[in-house]
Design a protein around this motif. Sequence first.
Motif: not given
Lengths: 317, 132
Positions: A16-32
Amino acid sequence: MDLAERVLAGDKRGVARLISLIEAEDEDAFVQLGKLHSRTGKAHIIGVTGPPGSGKSTIVDRMAKAFRQMDKKVGIIAVDPTSPFTGGAILGDRIRMLDLTLDEGVFIRSMGTRGHLGGLSRAASGAVKVLDAFGMDIILIETVGAGQSEVEIVSHAHTTIIVEMPGLGDEIQTIKAGIMEIGDIFVINKADRQGADKTAMEIQAMLGLNPEKPEWEPPILQTIARTNKGIDALVEKAMEHYDYLKKSGNFENILEQGIREELEVLIKNQLGRLMGQVVDRERQDEFINKIMEKELDPYTAANILMENVKGKLCDGD
Amino acid sequence: MSERKIRILIAKPGLDGHDRGAKIVARALRDAGFEVIYTGLHQTPEQIVETAIQEDVDAIGLSCLSGAHMTLFPKVTKLLKEKGIDDILVTGGGIVPKEDIPKLKEAGIDMVFGPGTPLDDIINYHKEQIRK
Ligand SMILES: Nc1nc2c(ncn2[C@@H]2O[C@H](COP(=O)(O)OP(=O)(O)O)[C@@H](O)[C@H]2O)c(=O)[nH]1
Ligand SMILES: [Mg+2]
């Protein structure tokens, strides 16, 4: 543990948290997401689209239950429109899926379209990857078949189901424009209402306009999602379509096409960011004045600025 | 990075069949730019907590008119605690007598909005608490 590890360990909160990061276009999301890539590719991705109120959420709920009967794990991404004026959204698809909430083998996530161009399909395809790596066998994506980005999302699915309902003559006209082409299966839901046969014939006629005879002829099914009628046949067709993709080699084509597009978008995004760094903004402002004063034309100006950029890039800084 | 959206789950535990109030609050929050996950009537505390997890919400708004808030609201906070979740704001609304409020706060409900609370107060409360 980082988020990718938590996803692989089966931690729902990590998902759930990772999907939120992806939605926020957070840099770390791409790393994950990068770390998860090698663990993706096992899920059958099914897009469900069509006009509001046609019964998409109900169909998704019923299909999910049918897949659960086969012991398959099911991920669901339900997209609803974000208000372009306030940026807010009411995401209400879960109302039709309440019995799935406590099923350990189901993960449901609601998403707003959030309005940014291409952003939604990026977020949705990121979320699909997360659910795929999380071990979901089937991933159902529900979107309203209205805008370009919704069409884009379902076009990334392996199997696209288009839901219609009887008596929407005008609606079909608008749907036809962008969406008919991408339908692998057509469903006329609410077949308990009058006019289902007529709607089926209209769709049939529209598909008949295609001069090429396709390898896969999209079936037109009738369902009453509310009472589960026709859902088993729909699920069977979806699986048949997946088999067809695998056997015909089209699966590889879709995969390759998807990766090609994804890479291109990622590179374009980086180039866009790079542009901000390497274009000489002072010079650009100076040129803008000159162009306004007709001392310079924009084409020459762009060339001069680009010469400069190329110089910088080749110097390696 | 795009701006952080506030996500809130509006849920109605219990058996009463009135969700007008909850819907009005949901619309007001949407109009204030929130993403509102709306799940309708008759939710069990277990369903509410599981939904909050999957949707990764910042807040849960519970509405109850049946008078069962003293059992249902604390059940939600208890389940959250058991799962080690301490970063979700939990508020309650509906018909809650004044004398119940301290007990609810003690049970981990962050705020109780009584009948007639201006919608702006609810919106502002969430913005302040979540942006912190
Ligand atoms: N009569 C009838 N109503 C249905 C059927 N399937 C769904 N509905 C109802 O249609 C409404 C909209 O359904 P929903 O699944 O939310 O549609 P969506 O907006 O496309 O996701 C709900 O009230 C459903 O109960 C059906 O087969 N027949
Ligand atoms: Mg829906």
